[in-house]
Design a protein around this motif. Structure first.
Motif, PDB file in Angstrom:
ATOM      1  N   VAL A  23       0.827  -1.196   0.000  1.00 22.15           N
ATOM      2  CA  VAL A  23       0.000   0.000   0.000  1.00 22.15           C
ATOM      3  C   VAL A  23       0.871   1.259   0.000  1.00 22.15           C
ATOM      4  O   VAL A  23       0.399   2.354  -0.218  1.00 22.15           O
ATOM      5  N   PHE A  24       2.174   1.082   0.189  1.00 20.64           N
ATOM      6  CA  PHE A  24       3.116   2.183   0.358  1.00 20.64           C
ATOM      7  C   PHE A  24       2.928   3.301  -0.665  1.00 20.64           C
ATOM      8  O   PHE A  24       2.937   4.467  -0.326  1.00 20.64           O
ATOM      9  N   ASP A  25       2.749   2.926  -1.932  1.00 22.83           N
ATOM     10  CA  ASP A  25       2.652   3.927  -2.984  1.00 22.83           C
ATOM     11  C   ASP A  25       1.373   4.756  -2.895  1.00 22.83           C
ATOM     12  O   ASP A  25       1.275   5.798  -3.514  1.00 22.83           O
ATOM     13  N   GLU A  26       0.393   4.291  -2.139  1.00 25.60           N
ATOM     14  CA  GLU A  26      -0.881   4.993  -2.004  1.00 25.60           C
ATOM     15  C   GLU A  26      -0.919   5.895  -0.780  1.00 25.60           C
ATOM     16  O   GLU A  26      -1.939   6.529  -0.523  1.00 25.60           O
ATOM     17  N   VAL A  27       0.150   5.949  -0.020  1.00 27.90           N
ATOM     18  CA  VAL A  27       0.164   6.711   1.224  1.00 27.90           C
ATOM     19  C   VAL A  27       0.807   8.068   0.977  1.00 27.90           C
ATOM     20  O   VAL A  27       1.933   8.161   0.493  1.00 27.90           O
ATOM     21  N   SER A  28       0.082   9.124   1.329  1.00 30.15           N
ATOM     22  CA  SER A  28       0.588  10.480   1.136  1.00 30.15           C
ATOM     23  C   SER A  28       1.710  10.778   2.135  1.00 30.15           C
ATOM     24  O   SER A  28       1.896  10.065   3.124  1.00 30.15           O
ATOM     25  N   ALA A  29       2.420  11.861   1.875  1.00 28.66           N
ATOM     26  CA  ALA A  29       3.503  12.284   2.775  1.00 28.66           C
ATOM     27  C   ALA A  29       2.956  12.552   4.175  1.00 28.66           C
ATOM     28  O   ALA A  29       3.583  12.191   5.175  1.00 28.66           O
ATOM     29  N   ALA A  30       1.793  13.168   4.261  1.00 30.08           N
ATOM     30  CA  ALA A  30       1.203  13.465   5.570  1.00 30.08           C
ATOM     31  C   ALA A  30       0.887  12.177   6.329  1.00 30.08           C
ATOM     32  O   ALA A  30       1.169  12.068   7.536  1.00 30.08           O
ATOM     33  N   LEU A  31       0.331  11.194   5.636  1.00 32.97           N
ATOM     34  CA  LEU A  31       0.017   9.930   6.298  1.00 32.97           C
ATOM     35  C   LEU A  31       1.288   9.168   6.660  1.00 32.97           C
ATOM     36  O   LEU A  31       1.330   8.478   7.681  1.00 32.97           O
ATOM     37  N   GLU A  32       2.328   9.301   5.836  1.00 36.92           N
ATOM     38  CA  GLU A  32       3.624   8.709   6.193  1.00 36.92           C
ATOM     39  C   GLU A  32       4.120   9.296   7.511  1.00 36.92           C
ATOM     40  O   GLU A  32       4.654   8.576   8.356  1.00 36.92           O
ATOM     41  N   ASP A  33       3.941  10.609   7.678  1.00 38.98           N
ATOM     42  CA  ASP A  33       4.354  11.250   8.930  1.00 38.98           C
ATOM     43  C   ASP A  33       3.603  10.666  10.126  1.00 38.98           C
ATOM     44  O   ASP A  33       4.188  10.437  11.187  1.00 38.98           O
ATOM     45  N   TYR A  34       2.316  10.431   9.954  1.00 38.19           N
ATOM     46  CA  TYR A  34       1.536   9.826  11.037  1.00 38.19           C
ATOM     47  C   TYR A  34       2.054   8.427  11.354  1.00 38.19           C
ATOM     48  O   TYR A  34       2.235   8.087  12.527  1.00 38.19           O
ATOM     49  N   LEU A  35       2.297   7.624  10.336  1.00 40.04           N
ATOM     50  CA  LEU A  35       2.810   6.272  10.565  1.00 40.04           C
ATOM     51  C   LEU A  35       4.157   6.306  11.277  1.00 40.04           C
ATOM     52  O   LEU A  35       4.401   5.539  12.219  1.00 40.04           O
ATOM     53  N   GLU A  36       5.016   7.204  10.834  1.00 43.97           N
ATOM     54  CA  GLU A  36       6.345   7.322  11.454  1.00 43.97           C
ATOM     55  C   GLU A  36       6.220   7.720  12.928  1.00 43.97           C
ATOM     56  O   GLU A  36       6.887   7.160  13.793  1.00 43.97           O
ATOM     57  N   ARG A  37       5.357   8.687  13.212  1.00 45.02           N
ATOM     58  CA  ARG A  37       5.180   9.141  14.602  1.00 45.02           C
ATOM     59  C   ARG A  37       4.563   8.061  15.471  1.00 45.02           C
ATOM     60  O   ARG A  37       4.946   7.886  16.619  1.00 45.02           O
ATOM     61  N   ILE A  38       3.579   7.341  14.922  1.00 47.96           N
ATOM     62  CA  ILE A  38       2.982   6.244  15.680  1.00 47.96           C
ATOM     63  C   ILE A  38       4.059   5.217  16.003  1.00 47.96           C
ATOM     64  O   ILE A  38       4.163   4.735  17.135  1.00 47.96           O
ATOM     65  N   TYR A  39       4.885   4.912  15.020  1.00 43.32           N
ATOM     66  CA  TYR A  39       5.984   3.959  15.218  1.00 43.32           C
ATOM     67  C   TYR A  39       6.917   4.436  16.332  1.00 43.32           C
ATOM     68  O   TYR A  39       7.266   3.667  17.237  1.00 43.32           O
ATOM     69  N   MET A  40       7.304   5.690  16.279  1.00 41.33           N
ATOM     70  CA  MET A  40       8.234   6.220  17.277  1.00 41.33           C
ATOM     71  C   MET A  40       7.601   6.221  18.672  1.00 41.33           C
ATOM     72  O   MET A  40       8.252   5.842  19.647  1.00 41.33           O
ATOM     73  N   LEU A  41       6.358   6.641  18.764  1.00 36.03           N
ATOM     74  CA  LEU A  41       5.678   6.669  20.061  1.00 36.03           C
ATOM     75  C   LEU A  41       5.388   5.255  20.561  1.00 36.03           C
ATOM     76  O   LEU A  41       5.473   4.986  21.758  1.00 36.03           O
ATOM     77  N   ALA A  58       5.989   2.220   8.181  1.00 31.80           N
ATOM     78  CA  ALA A  58       6.522   3.125   9.207  1.00 31.80           C
ATOM     79  C   ALA A  58       8.029   2.932   9.384  1.00 31.80           C
ATOM     80  O   ALA A  58       8.781   3.905   9.475  1.00 31.80           O
ATOM     81  N   ARG A  59       8.467   1.676   9.412  1.00 36.77           N
ATOM     82  CA  ARG A  59       9.911   1.408   9.551  1.00 36.77           C
ATOM     83  C   ARG A  59      10.687   1.942   8.355  1.00 36.77           C
ATOM     84  O   ARG A  59      11.778   2.486   8.505  1.00 36.77           O
ATOM     85  N   GLU A  60      10.113   1.775   7.163  1.00 34.32           N
ATOM     86  CA  GLU A  60      10.796   2.250   5.964  1.00 34.32           C
ATOM     87  C   GLU A  60      10.931   3.777   5.992  1.00 34.32           C
ATOM     88  O   GLU A  60      11.993   4.324   5.691  1.00 34.32           O
ATOM     89  N   VAL A  61       9.867   4.459   6.376  1.00 33.90           N
ATOM     90  CA  VAL A  61       9.905   5.917   6.463  1.00 33.90           C
ATOM     91  C   VAL A  61      10.889   6.344   7.547  1.00 33.90           C
ATOM     92  O   VAL A  61      11.709   7.252   7.338  1.00 33.90           O
ATOM     93  N   TYR A  62      10.840   5.695   8.699  1.00 35.95           N
ATOM     94  CA  TYR A  62      11.743   6.012   9.805  1.00 35.95           C
ATOM     95  C   TYR A  62      13.205   5.781   9.413  1.00 35.95           C
ATOM     96  O   TYR A  62      14.072   6.627   9.665  1.00 35.95           O
ATOM     97  N   ASP A  63      13.490   4.648   8.773  1.00 36.44           N
ATOM     98  CA  ASP A  63      14.860   4.353   8.341  1.00 36.44           C
ATOM     99  C   ASP A  63      15.346   5.383   7.320  1.00 36.44           C
ATOM    100  O   ASP A  63      16.498   5.822   7.366  1.00 36.44           O
ATOM    101  N   ARG A  64      14.472   5.746   6.403  1.00 36.96           N
ATOM    102  CA  ARG A  64      14.810   6.759   5.393  1.00 36.96           C
ATOM    103  C   ARG A  64      15.135   8.084   6.082  1.00 36.96           C
ATOM    104  O   ARG A  64      16.111   8.744   5.758  1.00 36.96           O
ATOM    105  N   HIS A  65      14.310   8.448   7.054  1.00 41.21           N
ATOM    106  CA  HIS A  65      14.517   9.692   7.794  1.00 41.21           C
ATOM    107  C   HIS A  65      15.866   9.673   8.522  1.00 41.21           C
ATOM    108  O   HIS A  65      16.629  10.639   8.447  1.00 41.21           O
ATOM    109  N   CYS A  66      16.153   8.580   9.207  1.00 39.10           N
ATOM    110  CA  CYS A  66      17.420   8.472   9.945  1.00 39.10           C
ATOM    111  C   CYS A  66      18.623   8.535   9.014  1.00 39.10           C
ATOM    112  O   CYS A  66      19.614   9.215   9.312  1.00 39.10           O
TER     113      CYS A  66
END
Length: 141
Positions: free
Chosen positions: A2-20, A74-82
């Motif tokens: 589903v990754f390609d269907e997720v907007s940047a804003a929703l990626e941010d939510y997934l990343e934050r949920i993962y971190m929290l 979420a992990r992919e976005v987080y890893d990319r961010h790091c």
């Protein structure tokens, strides 16, 4: 995925949920709102979109949890961010706070192939730095 269907804003939510989520159990709407600097109704709307895509689950009084698919993204976005933060800060010498902000903006713009190549470059530079700790000094300053 589903990754390609997720907007940047929703990626941010997934990343934050993962971190929290790494810090505790279920993530509360209030925690997400505070962490992202948005109002609770915005979080509720985003969670509705994420639930529809099967990326999060939310039980009453249990908080928000990433599904298996949500966790992958979420992990992919987080890893990319790091990786981008490390590249900007340690390789290019950008001040840490600025590197973090730039990584947050950039992480949504790059394609997967570019990210893979940047990962390889960062790893290569880290390995080389072990032999010559000063070789990147020309980029800094």
């Amino acid at each position: 995925m589903v990754f390609d269907e997720v907007s940047a804003a929703l990626e941010d939510y997934l990343e934050r949920i993962y971190m929290l989520q790494k810090e505790g159990e279920g993530v509360r709407v209030k925690d997400l709102a505070e962490d992202l600097g948005v109002k609770a109704p915005s979080v509720t709307e985003a969670l509705t979109h994420l639930k529809t895509r099967g990326l999060v689950s939310q039980e009453k009084y249990q908080g928000v949890h990433l599904t298996e698919e949500g966790l992958k993204i979420a992990r992919e976005v987080y890893d990319r961010h790091c990786m981008l933060t490390k590249f900007f800060h340690e390789v290019l010498g950008v001040e840490e706070k600025q590197a973090e902000e730039d990584a947050c903006r950039t992480e949504h713009l790059l394609g997967r192939a570019t990210v893979r190549k940047l990962h390889k470059l960062v790893k290569l530079l880290e390995d080389y730095k072990k032999h010559d700790p000063d070789f990147l000094n020309g980029l800094k300053g």
